[in-house]
Scaffold this motif. Sequence first.
Motif, PDB file in Angstrom:
ATOM      1  N   ARG A  40     -57.954 104.699  35.086  1.00 24.10           N
ATOM      2  CA  ARG A  40     -58.712 104.392  33.867  1.00 24.10           C
ATOM      3  C   ARG A  40     -58.252 103.041  33.339  1.00 24.10           C
ATOM      4  NH1 ARG A  40     -60.768 108.120  35.725  1.00 24.10           N
ATOM      5  NH2 ARG A  40     -61.406 110.083  34.822  1.00 24.10           N
ATOM      6  N   VAL A  41     -59.138 102.339  32.644  1.00 25.05           N
ATOM      7  CA  VAL A  41     -58.831 101.043  32.054  1.00 25.05           C
ATOM      8  C   VAL A  41     -58.936 101.170  30.542  1.00 25.05           C
ATOM      9  CG1 VAL A  41     -59.578  98.641  31.851  1.00 25.05           C
ATOM     10  CG2 VAL A  41     -59.667  99.791  34.070  1.00 25.05           C
ATOM     11  N   TYR A  42     -57.919 100.678  29.844  1.00 25.60           N
ATOM     12  CA  TYR A  42     -57.925 100.657  28.377  1.00 25.60           C
ATOM     13  C   TYR A  42     -57.869  99.197  27.953  1.00 25.60           C
ATOM     14  CZ  TYR A  42     -56.782 102.017  23.594  1.00 25.60           C
ATOM     15  OH  TYR A  42     -56.810 102.211  22.241  1.00 25.60           O
ATOM     16  N   PHE A  43     -58.913  98.717  27.309  1.00 25.67           N
ATOM     17  CA  PHE A  43     -58.984  97.307  26.919  1.00 25.67           C
ATOM     18  C   PHE A  43     -58.294  97.078  25.580  1.00 25.67           C
ATOM     19  CE2 PHE A  43     -62.758  97.763  29.684  1.00 25.67           C
ATOM     20  CZ  PHE A  43     -62.425  96.807  30.626  1.00 25.67           C
ATOM     21  N   THR A  44     -57.581  95.965  25.502  1.00 24.19           N
ATOM     22  CA  THR A  44     -56.938  95.553  24.250  1.00 24.19           C
ATOM     23  C   THR A  44     -57.311  94.102  23.985  1.00 24.19           C
ATOM     24  OG1 THR A  44     -54.899  94.782  25.302  1.00 24.19           O
ATOM     25  CG2 THR A  44     -54.994  97.115  24.673  1.00 24.19           C
ATOM     26  N   SER A  45     -56.928  93.613  22.817  1.00 20.52           N
ATOM     27  CA  SER A  45     -57.303  92.245  22.461  1.00 20.52           C
ATOM     28  C   SER A  45     -56.299  91.208  22.926  1.00 20.52           C
ATOM     29  CB  SER A  45     -57.488  92.137  20.942  1.00 20.52           C
ATOM     30  OG  SER A  45     -56.263  92.419  20.294  1.00 20.52           O
ATOM     31  N   GLY A  46     -55.171  91.624  23.471  1.00 21.85           N
ATOM     32  CA  GLY A  46     -54.186  90.654  23.929  1.00 21.85           C
ATOM     33  C   GLY A  46     -52.950  91.327  24.489  1.00 21.85           C
ATOM     34  N   GLY A  47     -52.003  90.511  24.918  1.00 18.19           N
ATOM     35  CA  GLY A  47     -50.804  91.010  25.573  1.00 18.19           C
ATOM     36  C   GLY A  47     -49.914  91.867  24.703  1.00 18.19           C
ATOM     37  N   SER A  48     -49.648  91.437  23.465  1.00 18.19           N
ATOM     38  CA  SER A  48     -48.798  92.230  22.582  1.00 18.19           C
ATOM     39  C   SER A  48     -49.397  93.601  22.327  1.00 18.19           C
ATOM     40  CB  SER A  48     -48.587  91.507  21.238  1.00 18.19           C
ATOM     41  OG  SER A  48     -47.864  90.315  21.418  1.00 18.19           O
ATOM     42  N   GLU A  49     -50.708  93.639  22.085  1.00 24.29           N
ATOM     43  CA  GLU A  49     -51.371  94.922  21.864  1.00 24.29           C
ATOM     44  C   GLU A  49     -51.349  95.773  23.126  1.00 24.29           C
ATOM     45  OE1 GLU A  49     -55.614  96.905  20.515  1.00 24.29           O
ATOM     46  OE2 GLU A  49     -55.423  94.726  20.467  1.00 24.29           O
ATOM     47  N   ALA A  50     -51.437  95.146  24.300  1.00 26.73           N
ATOM     48  CA  ALA A  50     -51.367  95.891  25.556  1.00 26.73           C
ATOM     49  C   ALA A  50     -50.000  96.560  25.711  1.00 26.73           C
ATOM     50  CB  ALA A  50     -51.650  94.969  26.736  1.00 26.73           C
ATOM     51  N   VAL A  51     -48.932  95.826  25.372  1.00 26.34           N
ATOM     52  CA  VAL A  51     -47.583  96.402  25.450  1.00 26.34           C
ATOM     53  C   VAL A  51     -47.442  97.540  24.448  1.00 26.34           C
ATOM     54  CG1 VAL A  51     -45.120  95.931  25.075  1.00 26.34           C
ATOM     55  CG2 VAL A  51     -46.512  94.333  26.406  1.00 26.34           C
TER      56      VAL A  51
END
Length: 198
Positions: A95-106
């Motif tokens: 599954r893929v979960y989209f975020t707005s950037g790297g910090s939010e991804a972490v």
Amino acid sequence: MSSFFYRNLKRTYPVVRSAKGSWVWDLEGKAYLDGSSGAVVVNLGHGLAEINEAIQDQLSRVAFAHTSQFVSEPALRLAQKLIALAPANFRPDGRVYFTSGGSEAVETALKMARSYFVEKGQESRHLTISRWNSYHGSTMGAMSVTGHPARRKPYVPLIKDQLHINPAYPYRCPCGSKTRPCQSTACSLSRADELEAA
């Protein structure tokens, strides 16, 4: 005096006018080589017509649809493409979960890991281990696992203390030299022992 909150209040910044490919120009016409790809968010280059057209096309349809209520066709297609590019073990049920950037991804990865163990009834599992000198982002959760001492220092009282271990970096290993990387098996075992101890 500007109302803009600059990253460093003790210096002045050029005002960007335009960018194309790997180059950025300021208001005075001075050119700058963008060697960091705009902090790696424009790694295909500035002003790429194909990307601009895709953005304009999507904006003309819908600018935003909150994923708690909707999904978009481009997001569904991109998720499918990303899973197709992923290692084989991710493909069957990935599954893929989209975020707005790297910090939010972490931050999201930290929350997902915690949620996984809560769902399994293992609420006591809450620690993460990362490496010293690593950078994972500038938000509070990402900063808690960042191992860059200077970036962490001002916020240490605010962030949750997480475990950090030394990097497996043969050029900075205590048994290496300034001219040759360490190739010692003992050094590799030392890093593994440190991980196990943490």
